[in-house]
Every structure is written in structure tokens, then in C-alpha cells.
Design a protein around this motif. Structure first.
Motif, short mmCIF file in Angstrom:
data_model
loop_
_atom_site.label_atom_id
_atom_site.label_comp_id
_atom_site.label_asym_id
_atom_site.label_seq_id
_atom_site.Cartn_x
_atom_site.Cartn_y
_atom_site.Cartn_z
N ALA A 79 7.27 -81.21 -65.68
CA ALA A 79 6.43 -81.05 -66.88
C ALA A 79 7.29 -80.63 -68.07
CB ALA A 79 5.35 -80.02 -66.62
N GLU A 80 8.26 -79.77 -67.84
CA GLU A 80 9.17 -79.37 -68.92
C GLU A 80 10.07 -80.53 -69.31
OE1 GLU A 80 9.94 -74.67 -68.10
OE2 GLU A 80 10.70 -76.09 -66.60
N PHE A 81 10.54 -81.26 -68.33
CA PHE A 81 11.39 -82.42 -68.59
C PHE A 81 10.64 -83.47 -69.40
CE2 PHE A 81 13.31 -86.50 -67.13
CZ PHE A 81 14.59 -86.30 -67.64
N GLU A 82 9.37 -83.62 -69.12
CA GLU A 82 8.56 -84.62 -69.82
C GLU A 82 8.40 -84.29 -71.30
OE1 GLU A 82 4.45 -87.10 -69.04
OE2 GLU A 82 4.60 -85.05 -68.27
N ARG A 83 8.55 -83.04 -71.67
CA ARG A 83 8.42 -82.64 -73.08
C ARG A 83 9.64 -82.98 -73.92
NH1 ARG A 83 5.88 -77.62 -70.97
NH2 ARG A 83 7.85 -76.57 -71.37
N ILE A 84 10.69 -83.50 -73.29
CA ILE A 84 11.88 -83.90 -74.04
C ILE A 84 11.52 -85.05 -74.96
CG2 ILE A 84 14.18 -84.95 -73.84
CD1 ILE A 84 14.50 -83.37 -71.22
N GLU A 85 11.98 -84.93 -76.21
CA GLU A 85 11.66 -85.94 -77.22
C GLU A 85 12.95 -86.55 -77.77
OE1 GLU A 85 9.40 -83.85 -80.15
OE2 GLU A 85 7.63 -83.70 -78.86
N GLU A 86 12.77 -87.56 -78.59
CA GLU A 86 13.90 -88.24 -79.24
C GLU A 86 14.78 -87.23 -79.98
OE1 GLU A 86 14.68 -91.54 -82.75
OE2 GLU A 86 12.64 -91.02 -82.20
N TYR A 87 14.15 -86.29 -80.66
CA TYR A 87 14.90 -85.26 -81.40
C TYR A 87 15.84 -84.50 -80.48
CZ TYR A 87 15.78 -80.78 -83.67
OH TYR A 87 16.38 -79.67 -84.18
N ASP A 88 15.37 -84.13 -79.30
CA ASP A 88 16.19 -83.39 -78.34
C ASP A 88 17.38 -84.22 -77.87
OD1 ASP A 88 14.36 -81.18 -78.34
OD2 ASP A 88 13.06 -82.39 -77.05
N LEU A 89 17.14 -85.49 -77.63
CA LEU A 89 18.22 -86.37 -77.18
C LEU A 89 19.24 -86.59 -78.29
CD1 LEU A 89 16.04 -88.88 -75.17
CD2 LEU A 89 17.59 -87.16 -74.24
N ASN A 90 18.77 -86.65 -79.54
CA ASN A 90 19.71 -86.77 -80.67
C ASN A 90 20.56 -85.51 -80.80
OD1 ASN A 90 19.20 -89.42 -81.52
ND2 ASN A 90 17.37 -88.76 -82.62
N ARG A 91 19.96 -84.35 -80.54
CA ARG A 91 20.74 -83.10 -80.53
C ARG A 91 21.79 -83.13 -79.43
NH1 ARG A 91 16.74 -78.64 -79.57
NH2 ARG A 91 18.62 -77.45 -79.19
N CYS A 128 14.22 -92.00 -74.39
CA CYS A 128 15.53 -92.64 -74.61
C CYS A 128 15.37 -94.00 -75.29
CB CYS A 128 16.26 -92.82 -73.28
SG CYS A 128 16.69 -91.27 -72.47
N ARG A 129 14.19 -94.59 -75.15
CA ARG A 129 13.95 -95.90 -75.79
C ARG A 129 14.03 -95.81 -77.30
NH1 ARG A 129 8.53 -98.39 -74.02
NH2 ARG A 129 7.85 -96.41 -74.86
N TYR A 130 13.79 -94.64 -77.85
CA TYR A 130 13.73 -94.48 -79.30
C TYR A 130 15.04 -93.97 -79.90
CZ TYR A 130 8.94 -94.51 -77.63
OH TYR A 130 7.78 -94.84 -76.99
N VAL A 131 15.97 -93.63 -79.05
CA VAL A 131 17.23 -93.06 -79.51
C VAL A 131 18.15 -94.17 -80.00
CG1 VAL A 131 19.32 -91.85 -78.76
CG2 VAL A 131 17.09 -91.07 -77.98
N GLU A 132 18.80 -93.93 -81.12
CA GLU A 132 19.78 -94.87 -81.62
C GLU A 132 21.13 -94.52 -81.00
OE1 GLU A 132 21.50 -96.19 -85.92
OE2 GLU A 132 19.35 -95.79 -85.74
N TYR A 133 21.63 -95.42 -80.22
CA TYR A 133 22.89 -95.19 -79.53
C TYR A 133 24.04 -95.25 -80.53
CZ TYR A 133 20.71 -95.88 -74.94
OH TYR A 133 19.95 -95.75 -73.81
N PRO A 134 25.10 -94.45 -80.31
CA PRO A 134 26.27 -94.52 -81.19
C PRO A 134 26.91 -95.91 -81.10
CG PRO A 134 26.45 -92.66 -79.67
CD PRO A 134 25.26 -93.44 -79.27
N ASP A 135 27.45 -96.37 -82.21
CA ASP A 135 28.06 -97.69 -82.25
C ASP A 135 29.38 -97.70 -81.48
OD1 ASP A 135 26.07 -98.75 -83.84
OD2 ASP A 135 27.07 -98.22 -85.70
N PHE A 136 29.69 -98.89 -80.96
CA PHE A 136 31.03 -99.08 -80.40
C PHE A 136 32.01 -99.10 -81.54
CE2 PHE A 136 28.61 -101.27 -76.97
CZ PHE A 136 29.08 -100.52 -75.92
N ILE A 137 33.17 -98.54 -81.32
CA ILE A 137 34.22 -98.61 -82.32
C ILE A 137 35.13 -99.75 -81.92
CG2 ILE A 137 36.19 -97.44 -83.36
CD1 ILE A 137 34.72 -94.81 -82.82
#
Length: 189
Positions: free
Chosen positions: A75-87, A130-139
Motif C-alpha cells: 500500500a505504501e509502495f503504491e503511493r509512489i508517484e512520478e514526482y518521487d521517481l523524478n526525485r 514509471c510510465r509517466y517518467v521522462e527517462y534521461p537521454d542517452f549521451i
């Protein structure tokens, strides 16, 4: 007792390492692991487990009030949002204790996405942030190329080199010179 092949011994060792790390992670990660054990290589699973361990260590400090990772509920894991993943991505990018390239960061988020996907498809969670997270670009780096002078030096070395070799070595070099030149030319083009 049957002899265990080298590859099987590596798989056994990787699974043992996974099991050891899984004891420190939430139970739902073990459920995911058990479901994927037959579908993924042991090396991939070990990478995923290490990625999960790093994420849950970070999350327990920054999101779950210093709970031990194994105490985090679904239940706590499910509360993770895009903002948290960006952090988390920002943490990975700026962590002075370990360098994480953009490819490494993409892999770590992809591991989390796989966990979320599994939990979503099996009804444990309602979404995959994770579907909403913008992944860092390849260099993309420019390839370093040999100069014309460097190429000519190498070609001349292959065609004419006899200085620093014994007579026996020169006989062998003469036999393989055309092959060596063809290999070099193929790699050059």
C-alpha cells in the motif's frame, strides 16, 4: 552426483545472491522474483534485485520515514508517484558516492517499471508511475577516428615491419601479412 556445468554454477551463485538481498526487501519483490525466475536469466534477475535494493534503500530514507526496506507495505509502495521517481532519478544523477550514467539510470527505472507492471497486471497496484517518467537521454559521443597519417603508419607497419622480430617470427609474419592487412582494412572501413 552429477557434475554441475560452469553456466549452471554461475546461475546457482546468482540466485543465491538474489535470495540473500531479497531478505532485506519487501515481500512483494520476492513474489515478483519468483514469478520471473523462470523467464529471465539469473544475471538479469540479480541486476534487478540490486536495482530494487538501491531504490528501497533510498526510498526508506526519503519517503518512508526511515523504515527498513522489508517493512514497506505494498500500500505504501503504491503511493509512489512520478514526482518521487523524478526525485530518485535526480538522486542517482547527483550522488557523489557512485557515478550513474544515463544508461544506468534508465536501466534502474526500467527495473522498477517491470516491478510495477507485474504488480499492476496481477492486481496488486492500480497504476505504474514509471510510465509517466521522462527517462534521461542517452549521451551520444563522437567516435574518435584515426588521422590519415596514423592510418598510413599502421598500413606501412603491417606491410613492411621486420625490425624487432626474430627470424622465426618474420617467417610467420610473412605468412599472415595478407590476412592481417585484410582484417585491418575491413576494420578501418
Amino acid at each position: 552426483m552429477a557434475k554441475v556445468s560452469y553456466n549452471d554454477s554461475i546461475d546457482i551463485r546468482n540466485i543465491e545472491k538474489c535470495e540473500k538481498v531479497l531478505k532485506e526487501l519487501p515481500l512483494f519483490v520476492s513474489i515478483y522474483f519468483d514469478a520471473k525466475k523462470e523467464k529471465m536469466s539469473s544475471k538479469t534477475l540479480l541486476g534487478y534485485v540490486y536495482d530494487f535494493s538501491k531504490f528501497f534503500s533510498w526510498a526508506s530514507s526519503y519517503m518512508f520515514e526511515d523504515k527498513e526496506p522489508y517493512e514497506i507495505s505494498i500500500a505504501e509502495f503504491e503511493r509512489i508517484e512520478e514526482y518521487d521517481l523524478n526525485r530518485y532519478i535526480l538522486f542517482l544523477q547527483t550522488n557523489i558516492n557512485s557515478y550513474n550514467s544515463n544508461i544506468t539510470i534508465r536501466r534502474k527505472i526500467s527495473s522498477l517499471s517491470s516491478l510495477f507492471d507485474y504488480l499492476y497486471k496481477n492486481g496488486y497496484v492500480e497504476d505504474n508511475p514509471c510510465r509517466y517518467v521522462e527517462y534521461p537521454d542517452f549521451i551520444v559521443r563522437d567516435n574518435e577516428r584515426l588521422s590519415v597519417e596514423q592510418i598510413n603508419i599502421l598500413i606501412n607497419k603491417i606491410k613492411n615491419e621486420k625490425n624487432d622480430y626474430s627470424d622465426k617470427q618474420i617467417i610467420y609474419i610473412d605468412k599472415t601479412r595478407k590476412r592481417d592487412f585484410a582484417i585491418f582494412y575491413l576494420l578501418l572501413t
